[in-house]
Write an enzyme that holds these catalytic residues in place. Structure first.
Site, PDB file in Angstrom:
ATOM      1  CE1 TYR A  89      50.797  56.380  51.645  1.00  0.00           C
ATOM      2  CE2 TYR A  89      48.602  56.551  50.700  1.00  0.00           C
ATOM      3  CZ  TYR A  89      49.921  56.168  50.591  1.00  0.00           C
ATOM      4  OH  TYR A  89      50.383  55.594  49.428  1.00  0.00           O
ATOM      5  NE  ARG A 149      19.363  15.986  25.723  1.00  0.00           N
ATOM      6  CZ  ARG A 149      20.235  15.229  26.438  1.00  0.00           C
ATOM      7  NH1 ARG A 149      20.023  15.040  27.718  1.00  0.00           N
ATOM      8  NH2 ARG A 149      21.300  14.709  25.854  1.00  0.00           N
ATOM      9  CB  ALA A 176      60.049  48.815  48.977  1.00  0.00           C
TER      10      ALA A 176
END
Length: 516
Positions: free
Chosen positions: A59, A284, A417
């Site tokens: 890729y 407090r 897409a």
């Protein structure tokens, strides 16, 4: 060592610390590479070049990007593919990111890509290092990212001699900025454009600065509260160690201890120890509220540091075999930033808690019904409005923080897409956390400004030595408000003391390091 004391950072020896990261991004510390850094980058690069020669299906190396993953790219087109991803992805818009954010992203690229699992060339990383050390800052529009890609692409353009960059205070075309600094444009080889635009670099970089600033603000919140408790004649009995030992939250006990130390030897606290049976929660419940916020900030910082030391690229180039001479491209989703996004959202929530209780203490300081002091801390109220509207500013900032506390990481819009059908939206979360820390610093500065004025009005009663030291530091530049004047510069000055850590250092010089 504090970030502003670090002058140089060497990558590749030990994992970079948050303080070192801030030193480079914010204070201009130089970046150097250790020999081990260079060696692992070169070994990883050799694997990627082998993949290209073998025409492996990887890729972003031999395929297109996103939904174009099914398109096979010829090795001869590898360089054009990387150039195209940079040009096509540089589409963020709006006002540019601050210089320190751009520097932080560049540094994060050096840190992450330098782990030796991305296949980038050492020459490309050397150019990024040169830009950092030469104060060349790419012009990066800061809006419109779902987690990465566009801002990083604007930065990568400058490496190609395209885009725009600041050299000093001058905004120049990318090629000219490079030339002024003594560098030349590069040509991106296979996978480099993807590595420079992909991953968790921008999100993590911004989140590291946010975590640093949020932690500093949280510690300073204890200081601000200690001033207000004394000025409002609050009882320090609420910070008794025995009380807080009954809760199993160490941060709560630590805040109570901080308050005891910060108010120690206070004539005011001694005189008004039993002025009220118990105070309102803004005084407090400081240990409980500050402690809860600090727990969230500490957890966020831990996760962000884990990401800082991680590899957020895709694919990951993993060496195989005993000598690491063979390798595999592991394609997954390490580029996702959800871990950081969730923690950035948590930081905004925690800082909003700190702001809301600080603003309530400020309101008590300026409200004569609670403070038992002149209205709005003006010695001559009526004729003078005093700090009336400063409290409005704190209130406005607190409401802005509440709006920002809506989580970004829970949102989603599909992209590419439907190939990227879920996105982290962590870029927005990180930016919100970074901006929230700045707003919180202003809220705390307003509280400190009002508390110091209240303490002046209580003279000759003396607060604690730590408080006296901080009051003296503030009064060097911010005089007491005897009459109305332009208060904006006063608030900016005190906010600067908060953000720089100077306010915290002044009191720690007296009482020693506070629990963070």
């Amino acid at each position: 060592m504090a970030a502003d004391e670090i002058t140089a950072v060497t990558l590749g020896q030990e994992p970079i610390t948050v303080e070192q990261f801030v030193a480079v991004a914010r204070h201009g510390a130089r970046v150097e590479f250790a020999a081990t850094y260079v060696d692992r980058v070169r070994k990883s690069r050799a694997l990627v070049e082998r993949f290209l020669v073998e025409n492996r299906l990887v890729y972003g190396v031999t395929t297109g990007f996103g939904d174009n993953v099914t398109t096979v790219i010829a090795p001869a087109d590898a360089e054009e593919l990387q150039r195209n991803i940079v040009r096509s992805h540089a589409v963020s818009v709006g006002e540019p990111l601050a210089t320190e954010l751009v520097r932080a992203i560049a540094l994060m690229e050096l840190v992450g890509l330098g782990e030796g699992y991305s296949g980038i060339r050492i020459e490309t990383l050397e150019l990024i290092r040169h830009l950092l050390n030469s104060r060349v800052t790419p012009h990066v529009p800061g809006e419109g990212s779902v987690g990465y890609l566009a801002p990083e692409a604007h930065m990568a353009l400058v490496l190609l001699g395209e885009g725009r960059a600041w050299y000093g205070d001058e905004l120049l075309p990318g090629a000219e900025a490079l030339a002024r600094s003594g560098a030349e444009p590069t040509r991106l080889a296979c996978k480099e454009g993807l590595s420079l635009t992909n991953g968790t670099h921008s999100v993590t970089a911004i989140a590291v600065l946010a975590a640093h600033d949020a932690g500093l603000a949280a510690a300073t919140a204890d200081v601000a509260a200690s001033l207000s408790v004394q000025a409002l004649k609050g009882t320090v009995r609420a910070y008794d160690a025995r009380l807080h030992a009954r809760k199993r939250h160490p941060e709560q006990a630590a805040v109570a201890e901080n308050l005891r130390r910060l108010t120690g030897s206070s004539a005011l606290s001694e005189e008004f120890l039993d002025h009220r049976l118990q105070d309102g929660l803004a005084l407090r419940a400081v240990p409980q509220m500050h402690g809860g916020a600090k727990r969230a900030l500490a957890q966020a910082r831990e996760v962000i540091v884990e990401e800082l030391h991680s590899v957020g690229d895709n694919p990951v180039i993993h060496p195989e075999g005993p000598d690491g001479q063979d390798g595999v491209a592991l394609m997954g989703a390490n580029c996702d930033s959800t871990y950081v996004g969730i923690q950035a959202d948590s930081m905004v929530n925690a800082m909003t808690v700190l702001a809301k209780v600080s603003e309530r203490r400020t309101d008590r300081l300026v409200n004569s019904n609670f403070s038992e002091l002149p209205a709005f801390l003006a010695p001559r109220p009526g004729l003078n409005s005093g700090y009336m509207i400063a409290q409005y500013t704190a209130a406005g900032l607190t409401m802005e923080l509440r709006g920002m506390a809506v989580p970004a990481s829970a949102d989603n819009i599909t992209t590419s897409a439907n190939q990227e059908d879920t996105v982290s939206n962590a870029y927005l979360a990180a930016l919100k956390a970074y901006r929230a820390a700045r707003k919180l610093a202003y809220v705390l500065a307003i509280e400190v400004m009002c508390a110091v004025q209240a303490l002046d009005l209580l003279a000759p009663r003396l607060p604690s030595p730590a408080t006296q030291a901080l009051r003296a530091r503030i009064r060097e530049s911010v005089p007491a408000a005897d009459d109305d004047r332009f208060f904006h510069d006063d608030m900016e000055h005190i906010a600067g003391l908060v953000r720089s850590g100077e306010a915290l250092r002044v009191v720690e010089d007296v009482v020693g390091p506070l629990a963070r």
